[in-house]
Design a protein around this motif. Structure first.
Motif, PDB file in Angstrom:
ATOM      1  N   ARG A   1      -8.546  -2.930  -3.499  1.00  8.51           N
ATOM      2  CA  ARG A   1      -7.522  -3.962  -3.656  1.00  8.51           C
ATOM      3  C   ARG A   1      -7.326  -4.723  -2.354  1.00  8.51           C
ATOM      4  NH1 ARG A   1      -1.904  -4.329  -2.392  1.00  8.51           N
ATOM      5  NH2 ARG A   1      -0.840  -5.900  -3.674  1.00  8.51           N
ATOM      6  N   THR A   2      -7.300  -6.044  -2.456  1.00  7.49           N
ATOM      7  CA  THR A   2      -6.908  -6.887  -1.334  1.00  7.49           C
ATOM      8  C   THR A   2      -5.674  -7.673  -1.740  1.00  7.49           C
ATOM      9  OG1 THR A   2      -8.362  -8.695  -2.051  1.00  7.49           O
ATOM     10  CG2 THR A   2      -9.258  -7.127  -0.443  1.00  7.49           C
ATOM     11  N   ASN A   3      -4.880  -8.037  -0.737  1.00  9.29           N
ATOM     12  CA  ASN A   3      -3.683  -8.816  -1.014  1.00  9.29           C
ATOM     13  C   ASN A   3      -3.404  -9.738   0.166  1.00  9.29           C
ATOM     14  OD1 ASN A   3      -1.247  -9.680  -2.253  1.00  9.29           O
ATOM     15  ND2 ASN A   3      -0.090  -8.245  -0.975  1.00  9.29           N
ATOM     16  N   TYR A   4      -3.105 -10.998  -0.140  1.00  8.07           N
ATOM     17  CA  TYR A   4      -2.589 -11.906   0.881  1.00  8.07           C
ATOM     18  C   TYR A   4      -1.074 -11.929   0.744  1.00  8.07           C
ATOM     19  CZ  TYR A   4      -0.921 -16.042   3.214  1.00  8.07           C
ATOM     20  OH  TYR A   4      -0.205 -16.873   4.018  1.00  8.07           O
ATOM     21  N   ARG A   5      -0.393 -11.577   1.832  1.00 11.43           N
ATOM     22  CA  ARG A   5       1.067 -11.598   1.856  1.00 11.43           C
ATOM     23  C   ARG A   5       1.486 -12.489   3.028  1.00 11.43           C
ATOM     24  NH1 ARG A   5       4.395  -7.572  -0.260  1.00 11.43           N
ATOM     25  NH2 ARG A   5       2.602  -6.164  -0.299  1.00 11.43           N
ATOM     26  N   GLY A   6       2.057 -13.638   2.725  1.00  9.84           N
ATOM     27  CA  GLY A   6       2.326 -14.587   3.797  1.00  9.84           C
ATOM     28  C   GLY A   6       3.704 -15.207   3.723  1.00  9.84           C
ATOM     29  N   LEU A   7       4.140 -15.723   4.866  1.00  6.18           N
ATOM     30  CA  LEU A   7       5.411 -16.422   4.951  1.00  6.18           C
ATOM     31  C   LEU A   7       5.257 -17.646   5.835  1.00  6.18           C
ATOM     32  CD1 LEU A   7       8.542 -16.749   4.766  1.00  6.18           C
ATOM     33  CD2 LEU A   7       8.687 -15.227   6.760  1.00  6.18           C
ATOM     34  N   VAL A   8       5.703 -18.805   5.333  1.00  9.95           N
ATOM     35  CA  VAL A   8       5.826 -20.003   6.153  1.00  9.95           C
ATOM     36  C   VAL A   8       7.284 -20.437   6.097  1.00  9.95           C
ATOM     37  CG1 VAL A   8       5.179 -22.408   6.461  1.00  9.95           C
ATOM     38  CG2 VAL A   8       3.454 -20.742   5.757  1.00  9.95           C
TER      39      VAL A   8
ATOM     40  N   GLU B   1     -13.823   1.106  -2.602  1.00  8.74           N
ATOM     41  CA  GLU B   1     -13.200   2.186  -3.366  1.00  8.74           C
ATOM     42  C   GLU B   1     -12.136   2.910  -2.536  1.00  8.74           C
ATOM     43  OE1 GLU B   1     -14.500   6.257  -5.792  1.00  8.74           O
ATOM     44  OE2 GLU B   1     -15.973   5.069  -4.678  1.00  8.74           O
ATOM     45  N   GLY B   2     -10.942   3.065  -3.121  1.00  7.73           N
ATOM     46  CA  GLY B   2      -9.878   3.807  -2.462  1.00  7.73           C
ATOM     47  C   GLY B   2      -9.204   3.081  -1.326  1.00  7.73           C
ATOM     48  N   GLN B   3      -9.461   1.787  -1.168  1.00  3.73           N
ATOM     49  CA  GLN B   3      -8.897   1.045  -0.046  1.00  3.73           C
ATOM     50  C   GLN B   3      -7.902  -0.008  -0.533  1.00  3.73           C
ATOM     51  OE1 GLN B   3     -13.043   0.175   1.560  1.00  3.73           O
ATOM     52  NE2 GLN B   3     -11.881   0.358   3.459  1.00  3.73           N
ATOM     53  N   ASP B   4      -6.815  -0.169   0.221  1.00  7.72           N
ATOM     54  CA  ASP B   4      -5.800  -1.168  -0.073  1.00  7.72           C
ATOM     55  C   ASP B   4      -5.565  -1.957   1.215  1.00  7.72           C
ATOM     56  OD1 ASP B   4      -3.612  -2.666  -0.841  1.00  7.72           O
ATOM     57  OD2 ASP B   4      -2.593  -1.016  -1.861  1.00  7.72           O
ATOM     58  N   ILE B   5      -6.125  -3.155   1.282  1.00  8.80           N
ATOM     59  CA  ILE B   5      -6.059  -3.979   2.494  1.00  8.80           C
ATOM     60  C   ILE B   5      -5.068  -5.116   2.253  1.00  8.80           C
ATOM     61  CG2 ILE B   5      -7.386  -5.206   4.231  1.00  8.80           C
ATOM     62  CD1 ILE B   5      -8.211  -2.284   3.855  1.00  8.80           C
TER      63      ILE B   5
ATOM     64  N   GLY C   1     -10.871  -9.960  11.268  1.00  7.29           N
ATOM     65  CA  GLY C   1     -11.557  -9.323  10.153  1.00  7.29           C
ATOM     66  C   GLY C   1     -11.071  -7.894  10.038  1.00  7.29           C
ATOM     67  N   SER C   2     -10.650  -7.479   8.834  1.00  2.32           N
ATOM     68  CA  SER C   2     -10.103  -6.133   8.616  1.00  2.32           C
ATOM     69  C   SER C   2     -10.879  -5.436   7.517  1.00  2.32           C
ATOM     70  CB  SER C   2      -8.621  -6.205   8.235  1.00  2.32           C
ATOM     71  OG  SER C   2      -7.858  -6.838   9.235  1.00  2.32           O
ATOM     72  N   MET C   3     -11.328  -4.209   7.828  1.00  7.94           N
ATOM     73  CA  MET C   3     -12.050  -3.428   6.827  1.00  7.94           C
ATOM     74  C   MET C   3     -12.047  -1.969   7.235  1.00  7.94           C
ATOM     75  SD  MET C   3     -15.841  -4.738   7.821  1.00  7.94           S
ATOM     76  CE  MET C   3     -15.159  -6.385   7.920  1.00  7.94           C
ATOM     77  N   GLY C   4     -12.537  -1.125   6.349  1.00 11.17           N
ATOM     78  CA  GLY C   4     -12.780   0.272   6.686  1.00 11.17           C
ATOM     79  C   GLY C   4     -11.608   1.196   6.463  1.00 11.17           C
ATOM     80  N   SER C   5     -10.362   0.763   6.718  1.00 12.51           N
ATOM     81  CA  SER C   5      -9.228   1.675   6.665  1.00 12.51           C
ATOM     82  C   SER C   5      -8.855   2.019   5.228  1.00 12.51           C
ATOM     83  CB  SER C   5      -8.024   1.060   7.372  1.00 12.51           C
ATOM     84  OG  SER C   5      -7.617  -0.117   6.720  1.00 12.51           O
ATOM     85  N   LYS C   6      -8.129   3.132   5.065  1.00  9.08           N
ATOM     86  CA  LYS C   6      -7.620   3.485   3.748  1.00  9.08           C
ATOM     87  C   LYS C   6      -6.550   2.494   3.318  1.00  9.08           C
ATOM     88  CE  LYS C   6      -5.849   7.309   0.995  1.00  9.08           C
ATOM     89  NZ  LYS C   6      -5.580   8.755   0.954  1.00  9.08           N
ATOM     90  N   ALA C   7      -5.685   2.130   4.266  1.00 11.76           N
ATOM     91  CA  ALA C   7      -4.648   1.145   3.987  1.00 11.76           C
ATOM     92  C   ALA C   7      -4.377   0.354   5.252  1.00 11.76           C
ATOM     93  CB  ALA C   7      -3.367   1.810   3.494  1.00 11.76           C
TER      94      ALA C   7
ATOM     95  N   PRO D   1       0.819  -1.208   0.000  1.00 10.91           N
ATOM     96  CA  PRO D   1       0.000   0.000   0.000  1.00 10.91           C
ATOM     97  C   PRO D   1       0.858   1.265   0.000  1.00 10.91           C
ATOM     98  CG  PRO D   1      -0.817  -1.577   1.603  1.00 10.91           C
ATOM     99  CD  PRO D   1       0.492  -2.116   1.109  1.00 10.91           C
ATOM    100  N   ASP D   2       0.314   2.322  -0.557  1.00 14.43           N
ATOM    101  CA  ASP D   2       0.992   3.618  -0.602  1.00 14.43           C
ATOM    102  C   ASP D   2       0.951   4.258   0.788  1.00 14.43           C
ATOM    103  OD1 ASP D   2       2.038   6.090  -1.152  1.00 14.43           O
ATOM    104  OD2 ASP D   2       0.348   6.776  -2.369  1.00 14.43           O
ATOM    105  N   LEU D   3       2.110   4.501   1.368  1.00 14.57           N
ATOM    106  CA  LEU D   3       2.196   5.111   2.695  1.00 14.57           C
ATOM    107  C   LEU D   3       2.736   6.537   2.640  1.00 14.57           C
ATOM    108  CD1 LEU D   3       3.689   2.117   4.757  1.00 14.57           C
ATOM    109  CD2 LEU D   3       1.282   2.688   4.335  1.00 14.57           C
ATOM    110  N   SER D   4       2.739   7.146   1.458  1.00 12.16           N
ATOM    111  CA  SER D   4       3.340   8.471   1.309  1.00 12.16           C
ATOM    112  C   SER D   4       2.609   9.542   2.123  1.00 12.16           C
ATOM    113  CB  SER D   4       3.371   8.865  -0.172  1.00 12.16           C
ATOM    114  OG  SER D   4       2.047   8.900  -0.709  1.00 12.16           O
ATOM    115  N   GLU D   5       1.331   9.312   2.438  1.00 12.12           N
ATOM    116  CA  GLU D   5       0.572  10.294   3.203  1.00 12.12           C
ATOM    117  C   GLU D   5       0.861  10.195   4.706  1.00 12.12           C
ATOM    118  OE1 GLU D   5      -3.632   9.921   2.787  1.00 12.12           O
ATOM    119  OE2 GLU D   5      -4.066  11.858   3.691  1.00 12.12           O
TER     120      GLU D   5
END
Length: 476
Positions: free
Chosen positions: A364-371, A332-336, A300-306, A75-79
């Motif tokens: 946009r949703t993304n699963y980012r995982g490590l095993v 709209e406008g969310q990157d989880i 459960g994660s929702m609502g945030s901008k990123a 996600p864009d963290l420039s803000e």
């Protein structure tokens, strides 16, 4: 049931989360992060010198670390500008460390948590409740029968004062050190509030304990810390809820969670996070599990901008088990960006990761995982399942699994599916009398059922309501 409870049952879910209160504080720092800020926070809390020194070391690490900008697809963290965040706001209440009765809280704070349903939940289904407003716990209570068994459930600021040796040993030393990442260092410098849970050996806390974190002020950061210690043969279920109303300026949530699971102990950590769409949710959560212990994450994660959230578990002892179940919703406008990390550092360890994500209106949703399975962790097994559901061609869903397998005698499985809501499915449900929106909501409810069935009924119902609102585009 009282008239107040009747009113709560009838309250619209959107209204329960989106209301705002006039800002009132007894003390707050200026925007930004300096050594003077740290000194003011520590002095206001009357902390011991060792905690003040840990804050200063974490501040130095934060200042030396770069912002994470090189992760693929992050996600864009420039803000996110820490100089524009107020890191500490102490609410205007008379009782430091939290009142024991709702009636002792200011009327506007009582009203906030009544709308969120916290007192009602405490009366009906909980062993204890902590409620944080801005930077500090304002209410804390634990049923007497658990206190008599040696169970401790209090706010972290009180734990620093009254359970100093335990906090000094475990707080950001073994599980989540400030050096882990830039936001862990930020958290270590300005943390405030949160929960301390200690369960003695051979003790089962039969009903969940709950903490609720509420940001009310515009342009603030909330940095609560949760520390859970479950001794050998103990069991506890900790539930966390989070929310904030929408403002024009961005807010930052950067909590920290550390869980220590003793031999043959069982800890479940459940959270439903419903931040506003101007909130950046950047947490660090980790558990260490001893032999035959079990750690369960349900979120459960929702609502945030990123959101960037990847709870991690270190399976330290033979036969330790970890289960992750997550759901993410992006409109709209969310990157989880969510996922899980599991480190198999002992033989016969097991882990399962089940991730569900939903995106619509270009979200946009993304699963980012490590095993990671270490050399010598023989007979270990892991299973990862990622399912994504998209509403339209503008939305995206990515899967970024990463597996480091250093032992040959293991069982590893991974499965991922991505799909859109099918016209045939919608048509079938419409033929049974449902309109288009209700049909889609039913499909989504079925899609997330494996997760909602792991939550207490009150949270499962709330999660379904929130997703319905997100689907309607009416929240935030």
């Amino acid at each position: 049931m009282s008239s107040d409870q009747d009113h709560l049952k009838e309250t619209d879910t959107e209204a329960r989360f989106e209301f705002k209160k006039e800002e009132k504080s007894a003390f707050q720092t200026e925007k930004g992060l300096t050594e003077e800020t740290i000194r003011l926070i520590s002095e206001d809390k009357d902390e011991p010198e060792w905690m003040y020194e840990r804050r200063l070391r974490a501040l130095k690490q934060f200042q030396e670390m770069p912002m994470p900008t090189d992760w693929p697809g992050q996600p864009d963290l420039s803000e996110v500008d820490i100089d524009e965040i107020v890191p500490y706001i102490r609410p205007d209440i008379e009782t430091r460390g939290g009142a024991e009765n709702w009636e002792d809280l200011p009327e506007e704070i009582q009203d906030t948590f009544e709308k969120l349903g916290i007192p009602e939940a405490e009366r009906e289904a909980l062993s204890g409740v902590g409620a944080q407003y801005e930077s500090e716990i304002v209410y804390q209570n634990m049923q007497e029968r658990w206190e008599e068994k040696g169970v401790i459930f209090c706010d972290m600021d009180k734990a620093v004062q009254e359970h100093e040796e335990k906090v000094k040993e475990y707080f950001m030393t073994k599980c989540v050190p400030p050096s882990d990442n830039k936001f862990a260092a930020l958290h270590g410098a300005v943390w405030s509030g949160g929960s301390f849970v200690y369960v003695p050996e051979d003790t089962t806390v039969e009903m969940p304990v709950q903490a609720y974190f509420r940001m009310n002020s515009e342009g603030m950061g909330q940095f609560e810390h949760t520390l859970i210690i479950a001794e050998e043969n103990s069991e506890v279920h900790y539930i966390e809820g989070c929310s904030a109303p929408k403002y024009s300026a961005f807010n930052l949530h950067s909590g920290g969670v550390e869980v220590f699971v003793g031999e043959n102990a069982h800890v479940q950590y459940s959270t439903v996070q419903n931040w506003s769409k101007n909130t950046y949710n950047l947490n660090t959560k980790r558990a260490i599990v001893e032999s035959e212990g079990t750690m369960e994450w349900v979120s459960g994660s929702m609502g945030s901008k990123a959101t960037m959230l990847y709870p991690a578990t270190i399976l330290k002892g033979r036969g330790a088990t970890d289960n992750h179940i997550t759901i993410a919703f992006a409109g709209e406008g969310q990157d989880i960006d969510t996922g899980a990390k599991v480190y198999h550092n002992a033989p016969d360890t097991k882990s399962t990761i089940e991730s569900k994500s939903i995106s619509k209106d270009g979200g946009r949703t993304n699963y980012r995982g490590l095993v990671h399975i270490s050399d010598g962790a023989e007979n270990s097994s892991t299973s990862v399942e990622c399912d994504a559901l998209m509403f339209d061609n503008e939305s995206t869903s990515d899967t970024m699994p990463y597996m480091e397998i250093q032992e040959s005698k293991v069982d590893v499985a991974h499965e991922a599916t991505v799909g859109k809501i099918g016209d045939e499915d919608v048509f079938y449900l419409q033929s049974r009398g449902l309109d288009d929106d209700d049909a889609k909501q039913m499909i989504v409810a079925g899609f997330i059922e494996p997760i909602t069935e792991e939550l207490p009924i009150e949270y499962a119902v709330e999660l379904n309501r929130l997703i319905e609102l997100e689907m309607e585009g009416s929240l935030g």
